[in-house]
Motif scaffolding. Structure first.
Motif, PDB file in Angstrom:
ATOM      1  N   ALA A  97       0.839  -1.200   0.000  1.00 39.07           N
ATOM      2  CA  ALA A  97       0.000   0.000   0.000  1.00 39.07           C
ATOM      3  C   ALA A  97       0.871   1.246   0.000  1.00 39.07           C
ATOM      4  N   GLY A  98       0.333   2.305  -0.579  1.00 35.98           N
ATOM      5  CA  GLY A  98       1.030   3.586  -0.586  1.00 35.98           C
ATOM      6  C   GLY A  98       0.053   4.712  -0.300  1.00 35.98           C
ATOM      7  N   VAL A  99       0.511   5.691   0.482  1.00 41.01           N
ATOM      8  CA  VAL A  99      -0.344   6.855   0.773  1.00 41.01           C
ATOM      9  C   VAL A  99       0.404   8.142   0.436  1.00 41.01           C
ATOM     10  N   ILE A 100      -0.387   9.164   0.129  1.00 36.57           N
ATOM     11  CA  ILE A 100       0.174  10.517  -0.024  1.00 36.57           C
ATOM     12  C   ILE A 100      -0.476  11.397   1.030  1.00 36.57           C
ATOM     13  N   TYR A 101       0.365  12.006   1.883  1.00 36.82           N
ATOM     14  CA  TYR A 101      -0.114  12.920   2.921  1.00 36.82           C
ATOM     15  C   TYR A 101       0.523  14.271   2.673  1.00 36.82           C
ATOM     16  N   GLU A 102      -0.305  15.287   2.422  1.00 38.38           N
ATOM     17  CA  GLU A 102       0.211  16.652   2.166  1.00 38.38           C
ATOM     18  C   GLU A 102       1.349  16.633   1.144  1.00 38.38           C
ATOM     19  N   GLY A 103       1.170  15.831   0.103  1.00 38.45           N
ATOM     20  CA  GLY A 103       2.150  15.820  -0.985  1.00 38.45           C
ATOM     21  C   GLY A 103       3.312  14.860  -0.789  1.00 38.45           C
ATOM     22  N   TYR A 104       3.369  14.184   0.361  1.00 44.18           N
ATOM     23  CA  TYR A 104       4.485  13.263   0.631  1.00 44.18           C
ATOM     24  C   TYR A 104       4.043  11.804   0.722  1.00 44.18           C
ATOM     25  N   HIS A 105       4.858  10.945   0.119  1.00 39.91           N
ATOM     26  CA  HIS A 105       4.517   9.530  -0.016  1.00 39.91           C
ATOM     27  C   HIS A 105       5.095   8.677   1.104  1.00 39.91           C
ATOM     28  N   SER A 106       4.376   7.593   1.398  1.00 39.21           N
ATOM     29  CA  SER A 106       4.946   6.501   2.159  1.00 39.21           C
ATOM     30  C   SER A 106       4.503   5.208   1.485  1.00 39.21           C
ATOM     31  N   ASP A 107       5.330   4.180   1.566  1.00 36.13           N
ATOM     32  CA  ASP A 107       5.112   2.940   0.819  1.00 36.13           C
ATOM     33  C   ASP A 107       5.527   1.782   1.736  1.00 36.13           C
ATOM     34  N   ALA A 108       4.652   0.795   1.908  1.00 35.59           N
ATOM     35  CA  ALA A 108       4.989  -0.327   2.788  1.00 35.59           C
ATOM     36  C   ALA A 108       4.236  -1.580   2.376  1.00 35.59           C
ATOM     37  N   ALA A 109       4.828  -2.737   2.647  1.00 40.31           N
ATOM     38  CA  ALA A 109       4.189  -4.019   2.323  1.00 40.31           C
ATOM     39  C   ALA A 109       4.391  -5.009   3.464  1.00 40.31           C
ATOM     40  N   ARG A 110       3.413  -5.891   3.618  1.00 38.48           N
ATOM     41  CA  ARG A 110       3.462  -6.961   4.628  1.00 38.48           C
ATOM     42  C   ARG A 110       2.963  -8.237   3.956  1.00 38.48           C
ATOM     43  N   THR A 111       3.432  -9.393   4.427  1.00 36.37           N
ATOM     44  CA  THR A 111       2.879 -10.669   3.960  1.00 36.37           C
ATOM     45  C   THR A 111       2.282 -11.421   5.143  1.00 36.37           C
ATOM     46  N   HIS A 112       1.048 -11.872   4.979  1.00 36.46           N
ATOM     47  CA  HIS A 112       0.308 -12.553   6.043  1.00 36.46           C
ATOM     48  C   HIS A 112       0.017 -14.003   5.661  1.00 36.46           C
ATOM     49  N   GLY A 113       0.156 -14.900   6.623  1.00 38.96           N
ATOM     50  CA  GLY A 113      -0.306 -16.268   6.431  1.00 38.96           C
ATOM     51  C   GLY A 113      -1.770 -16.340   6.857  1.00 38.96           C
ATOM     52  N   VAL A 114      -2.570 -17.149   6.159  1.00 38.48           N
ATOM     53  CA  VAL A 114      -3.999 -17.267   6.491  1.00 38.48           C
ATOM     54  C   VAL A 114      -4.244 -18.617   7.164  1.00 38.48           C
ATOM     55  N   GLY A 115      -4.605 -18.560   8.439  1.00 40.27           N
ATOM     56  CA  GLY A 115      -4.835 -19.802   9.183  1.00 40.27           C
ATOM     57  C   GLY A 115      -3.567 -20.631   9.245  1.00 40.27           C
ATOM     58  N   LYS A 116      -3.715 -21.936   9.084  1.00 37.14           N
ATOM     59  CA  LYS A 116      -2.545 -22.812   9.149  1.00 37.14           C
ATOM     60  C   LYS A 116      -1.866 -22.836   7.783  1.00 37.14           C
ATOM     61  N   ILE A 117      -0.596 -22.454   7.763  1.00 39.80           N
ATOM     62  CA  ILE A 117       0.162 -22.474   6.509  1.00 39.80           C
ATOM     63  C   ILE A 117       1.328 -23.450   6.646  1.00 39.80           C
ATOM     64  N   SER A 118       1.929 -23.795   5.510  1.00 36.49           N
ATOM     65  CA  SER A 118       3.023 -24.784   5.540  1.00 36.49           C
ATOM     66  C   SER A 118       4.220 -24.221   6.297  1.00 36.49           C
TER      67      SER A 118
END
Ligand code: MF3
Ligand code: CO
Length: 256
Positions: A97-118
């Motif tokens: 996801a990325g946001v612009i606040y008062e002309g300035y950007h921030s960019d970040a990503a996360r990875t989530h496991g759903v329930g039981k994963i390998s």
């Protein structure tokens, strides 16, 4: 354009943008569950971003049609949310996801496991995240940009995973993508010297199998060629006189 050095005023705005974005990620982490669609995640993300007084920076960026990139399992990045793709138990879901606040950007990503994963998927997510933290240990003035790249690569590869090569991190500020490019593997040369006031989006993309990727017919979705899982972890950071400041991570972050 050279690498920009941000003023105190600009840094304050990027701090605020980062805080908002961290909060968006925390709230999205709470809704990830079997049965919701990737479009549900996008809708919620856009709503949270706009309610916080920001603009979603990805929406319409070079024609990208959504606010949140949702990339499931073998999708590396830039997955396009749809109402037909349901999240299932065992999936790994990368949200960028990325946001612009008062002309300035921030960019970040996360990875989530759903329930039981390998076990492998669990390790892939953890190693991808930790590779970011290994990388930014090198993000101090006097070091060179590619010290970050090399540290990310070394850590991820030590687990037998591979680093995506066709996509890189980037400088960030009044634009989503500024100089410099930040590879997650060691290129030739040391890269520019790091200086206080630089703001960088460091974003390892790590595959469980081979590093090679394809782009799907939709012209956006990046997938692993071998069908193996892929994880993504990203934050916007500030180079300071000492340790880097992670702008897009809250102290109470539950999704880290
Ligand atoms: N975080 C990604 C990047 O830095 C996503 C932007 S691509 C977009 O490239 F099209 F979705 F905006
Ligand atoms: Co980015």
């Amino acid at each position: 354009m050279a690498i920009t050095i941000k003023s105190e005023r600009e840094i304050s705005l990027m701090r605020e943008a980062g805080k908002i974005l961290a909060d968006v990620h925390n709230k999205l982490a709470e809704i990830i569950a079997p049965g919701i669609t990737t479009l549900d995640i996008d809708r919620k993300g856009e709503e949270l971003i706009r309610k916080a007084g920001c603009v979603p920076s990805f929406l319409n960026y070079e024609g990208y049609p959504a606010s949140i990139c949702v990339s499931v399992n073998d999708e590396v990045v830039h997955g396009i949310p749809t109402d037909s793709r349901k999240i299932e138990e065992g999936d790994i879901v990368s949200l960028d996801a990325g946001v612009i606040y008062e002309g300035y950007h921030s960019d970040a990503a996360r990875t989530h496991g759903v329930g039981k994963i390998s076990k492998e998927a669990e390790q892939l997510i953890a190693v991808t995240k930790q590779s970011f933290f290994e990388g930014i240990k090198m993000a101090v003035p006097g070091n060179h940009l590619h010290d970050i790249s090399a540290a990310i690569q070394k850590y991820a590869e030590s687990y037998g995973f591979s680093i995506v090569r066709d996509l890189v991190g980037h400088g960030i500020g009044t634009k989503l993508h500024e100089e410099p490019q930040i590879p997650n593997f060691k290129p030739v040369g040391r890269g520019p010297k790091l200086r206080p006031g630089m703001t960088l989006a460091v974003e390892p993309m790590v595959n469980a199998g081979d590093w090679k990727i394809w782009i799907l017919e939709d012209d956006w979705t990046v997938v692993t060629r071998d069908g193996s899982n892929s994880a993504h972890y990203e934050n916007t950071i500030l180079i300071t006189e000492g340790e880097p400041e992670i702008l897009s991570l809250n102290e109470t972050d539950i999704s880290v």
